[in-house]
Design a protein around this motif. Structure first.
Motif, PDB file in Angstrom:
ATOM      1  N   GLN A  84       0.796  -1.044  -0.252  1.00 40.99           N
ATOM      2  CA  GLN A  84      -0.038   0.204  -0.030  1.00 40.99           C
ATOM      3  C   GLN A  84       0.687   1.210   0.127  1.00 40.99           C
ATOM      4  O   GLN A  84       0.402   2.344  -0.371  1.00 40.99           O
ATOM      5  CB  GLN A  84      -0.943  -0.025   1.189  1.00 40.99           C
ATOM      6  N   PHE A  85       2.192   1.206   0.554  1.00 42.22           N
ATOM      7  CA  PHE A  85       2.994   2.469   0.504  1.00 42.22           C
ATOM      8  C   PHE A  85       3.462   2.843  -0.728  1.00 42.22           C
ATOM      9  O   PHE A  85       3.517   3.933  -0.884  1.00 42.22           O
ATOM     10  CB  PHE A  85       4.265   2.071   1.594  1.00 42.22           C
ATOM     11  N   PHE A  86       3.157   1.656  -1.758  1.00 31.96           N
ATOM     12  CA  PHE A  86       3.750   2.381  -3.047  1.00 31.96           C
ATOM     13  C   PHE A  86       2.669   2.666  -4.004  1.00 31.96           C
ATOM     14  O   PHE A  86       2.721   3.018  -5.122  1.00 31.96           O
ATOM     15  CB  PHE A  86       4.493   0.858  -3.841  1.00 31.96           C
ATOM     16  N   ALA A  87       1.496   2.611  -3.704  1.00 32.37           N
ATOM     17  CA  ALA A  87       0.392   2.802  -4.573  1.00 32.37           C
ATOM     18  C   ALA A  87       0.427   4.005  -5.105  1.00 32.37           C
ATOM     19  O   ALA A  87      -0.094   4.084  -6.267  1.00 32.37           O
ATOM     20  CB  ALA A  87      -0.904   2.473  -3.741  1.00 32.37           C
ATOM     21  N   PRO A  88       0.661   5.225  -4.101  1.00 29.28           N
ATOM     22  CA  PRO A  88       0.723   6.480  -4.950  1.00 29.28           C
ATOM     23  C   PRO A  88       1.850   6.750  -6.266  1.00 29.28           C
ATOM     24  O   PRO A  88       1.557   7.383  -6.952  1.00 29.28           O
ATOM     25  CB  PRO A  88       1.170   7.517  -4.058  1.00 29.28           C
ATOM     26  N   LEU A  89       2.655   5.691  -6.590  1.00 32.90           N
ATOM     27  CA  LEU A  89       3.617   5.821  -7.603  1.00 32.90           C
ATOM     28  C   LEU A  89       3.162   5.411  -8.863  1.00 32.90           C
ATOM     29  O   LEU A  89       2.271   4.633  -8.971  1.00 32.90           O
ATOM     30  CB  LEU A  89       4.617   4.708  -7.310  1.00 32.90           C
ATOM     31  N   PRO A  90       3.361   6.333  -9.748  1.00 33.18           N
ATOM     32  CA  PRO A  90       3.026   5.889 -11.086  1.00 33.18           C
ATOM     33  C   PRO A  90       3.075   4.346 -11.605  1.00 33.18           C
ATOM     34  O   PRO A  90       4.146   3.712 -11.271  1.00 33.18           O
ATOM     35  CB  PRO A  90       3.524   6.467 -12.256  1.00 33.18           C
ATOM     36  N   GLU A  91       2.096   3.663 -12.305  1.00 32.98           N
ATOM     37  CA  GLU A  91       2.317   2.253 -12.623  1.00 32.98           C
ATOM     38  C   GLU A  91       3.300   1.782 -13.091  1.00 32.98           C
ATOM     39  O   GLU A  91       3.909   0.646 -12.963  1.00 32.98           O
ATOM     40  CB  GLU A  91       0.894   1.846 -13.077  1.00 32.98           C
ATOM     41  N   ALA A  92       3.770   2.699 -14.111  1.00 33.30           N
ATOM     42  CA  ALA A  92       5.031   2.539 -14.883  1.00 33.30           C
ATOM     43  C   ALA A  92       6.404   1.999 -14.185  1.00 33.30           C
ATOM     44  O   ALA A  92       7.168   1.201 -14.763  1.00 33.30           O
ATOM     45  CB  ALA A  92       5.156   3.410 -15.962  1.00 33.30           C
ATOM     46  N   VAL A  93       6.425   2.370 -13.102  1.00 30.60           N
ATOM     47  CA  VAL A  93       7.521   2.402 -12.234  1.00 30.60           C
ATOM     48  C   VAL A  93       7.562   1.761 -10.931  1.00 30.60           C
ATOM     49  O   VAL A  93       8.281   1.168 -10.224  1.00 30.60           O
ATOM     50  CB  VAL A  93       8.457   3.914 -12.017  1.00 30.60           C
ATOM     51  N   ARG A  94       6.146   1.366 -10.323  1.00 31.64           N
ATOM     52  CA  ARG A  94       5.843   0.802  -9.266  1.00 31.64           C
ATOM     53  C   ARG A  94       6.312  -0.355  -9.021  1.00 31.64           C
ATOM     54  O   ARG A  94       7.056  -0.817  -8.195  1.00 31.64           O
ATOM     55  CB  ARG A  94       4.286   0.725  -8.967  1.00 31.64           C
ATOM     56  N   GLY A  95       6.394  -1.399 -10.136  1.00 35.46           N
ATOM     57  CA  GLY A  95       6.849  -2.574  -9.873  1.00 35.46           C
ATOM     58  C   GLY A  95       8.204  -2.655  -9.624  1.00 35.46           C
ATOM     59  O   GLY A  95       8.779  -3.529  -8.756  1.00 35.46           O
ATOM     60  N   SER A  96       9.002  -1.949 -10.456  1.00 34.88           N
ATOM     61  CA  SER A  96      10.553  -1.829 -10.229  1.00 34.88           C
ATOM     62  C   SER A  96      10.914  -1.197  -8.788  1.00 34.88           C
ATOM     63  O   SER A  96      11.565  -1.868  -7.980  1.00 34.88           O
ATOM     64  CB  SER A  96      11.168  -1.537 -11.506  1.00 34.88           C
ATOM     65  N   VAL A  97      10.252  -0.427  -8.403  1.00 36.84           N
ATOM     66  CA  VAL A  97      10.614   0.260  -7.100  1.00 36.84           C
ATOM     67  C   VAL A  97      10.115  -0.629  -6.163  1.00 36.84           C
ATOM     68  O   VAL A  97      10.994  -0.850  -5.007  1.00 36.84           O
ATOM     69  CB  VAL A  97       9.706   1.559  -6.819  1.00 36.84           C
ATOM     70  N   ILE A  98       9.037  -1.519  -6.032  1.00 36.49           N
ATOM     71  CA  ILE A  98       8.659  -2.431  -5.104  1.00 36.49           C
ATOM     72  C   ILE A  98       9.597  -3.731  -5.060  1.00 36.49           C
ATOM     73  O   ILE A  98      10.211  -3.857  -3.921  1.00 36.49           O
ATOM     74  CB  ILE A  98       7.335  -3.221  -5.366  1.00 36.49           C
ATOM     75  N   GLU A  99      10.081  -4.010  -6.204  1.00 44.70           N
ATOM     76  CA  GLU A  99      11.190  -5.034  -6.133  1.00 44.70           C
ATOM     77  C   GLU A  99      12.485  -4.682  -5.514  1.00 44.70           C
ATOM     78  O   GLU A  99      13.207  -5.557  -4.472  1.00 44.70           O
ATOM     79  CB  GLU A  99      11.532  -5.442  -7.872  1.00 44.70           C
TER      80      GLU A  99
END
Ligand SMILES: N[C@@H](CCC(=O)N[C@@H](CS)C(=O)NCC(=O)O)C(=O)O
Length: 240
Positions: free
Chosen positions: A122-137
């Motif tokens: 949930q902490f990463f939900a505000p990030l744009p979808e294009a980068v969210r996956g890599s930031v989460i990883e």
């Protein structure tokens, strides 16, 4: 002069997602301070961690240094009335909970896929979808690496639960049938204990930690007592 505690409000089935923010909130209340609460911006402070507190122009980082700062400023002692041996026990218990059990809880939340998706994602939900996956990883890899270097990440889940059960049993034994760790009134260690044990107890996550806590008949009433006394009314702007 305004005092502001920076952290996060109710989340993940608890008064907050962070044990140390909950601890700090409770200790500031125990010190009789009037303070505001605002969502943390970790990039704005040098240690990149919450809780942090602003007292006018002063910035104090880390829950323990925040405690020390206000005890000194106010001439108060959150362990007032404790014997030398009790003070030693209090510090040891706090370190056991924050430097070991806390990391077992972090492992349950960040490394177990189901729990991560349900909670920290949930902490990463505000990030744009294009980068969210890599930031989460990247963020999860950093947490995994931190837990591995700490050592707790090298054990099996069953081994971690065995250690957690020991820590929680030690705490439950010391608490016994007292309302708080050292009697009728809370001291500093009760705030630290509430933060960590309440986080472990949350049924929001799928973890054996909550079952271990339920096996001790004194722990749930202890958590409820503290929650009713210090976290009953929503005080964070972000509170749902
Ligand atoms: N020793 C610190 C621990 C604070 C801490 O670990 N805060 C976590 C939340 S529980 C945090 O801000 N994590 C963000 C990060 O590590 O990037 C204290 O007592 O304040």
């Amino acid at each position: 002069m305004t005092i502001t505690l920076y952290g996060w409000g109710p989340m993940f089935g608890a008064p907050g997602p962070s044990p140390t923010v909950m601890k700090c909130d409770m200790q500031l209340q125990m010190l009789g301070l009037d303070f505001a609460r605002e969502t943390a911006d970790l990039e704005s402070v040098s240690k990149h961690k919450a809780p942090y507190v602003r007292d006018g122009e002063e910035l104090i980082q880390d829950s323990t240094f925040i405690r020390f700062y206000f005890e000194k400023k106010l001439g108060k002692d959150l362990d007032r009335g404790l014997s030398e041996a009790e003070r030693g026990t209090a510090w040891s218990v706090e370190r056991m909970l924050e430097d070991r059990l806390h990391y077992i809880m972090v492992h349950e939340r960040w490394v177990e896929d189901t729990n991560f998706k349900r909670g920290p994602a949930q902490f990463f939900a505000p990030l744009p979808e294009a980068v969210r996956g890599s930031v989460i990883e990247q963020a999860r890899n950093e947490v995994r690496s931190m837990l591995h270097r700490h050592g707790i990440g090298r054990h099996s889940r069953a081994e971690r639960m065995e250690l957690a059960a020991r820590d929680l049993a030690a705490f439950a034994r010391l608490l016994g049938d007292k309302p708080f760790m050292f009697g009728a009134a809370p001291t500093a260690v009760d705030a630290a204990a509430f933060g960590v044990i309440r986080s472990c107890a949350s049924r929001f996550f799928d973890t054996q930690l909550s079952d271990i806590i339920a096996q001790h008949e004194n722990l749930d009433p202890y958590l409820r007592r503290i929650e009713a006394g210090f976290f009953a009314s929503p005080r964070w702007a972000s509170a749902a």
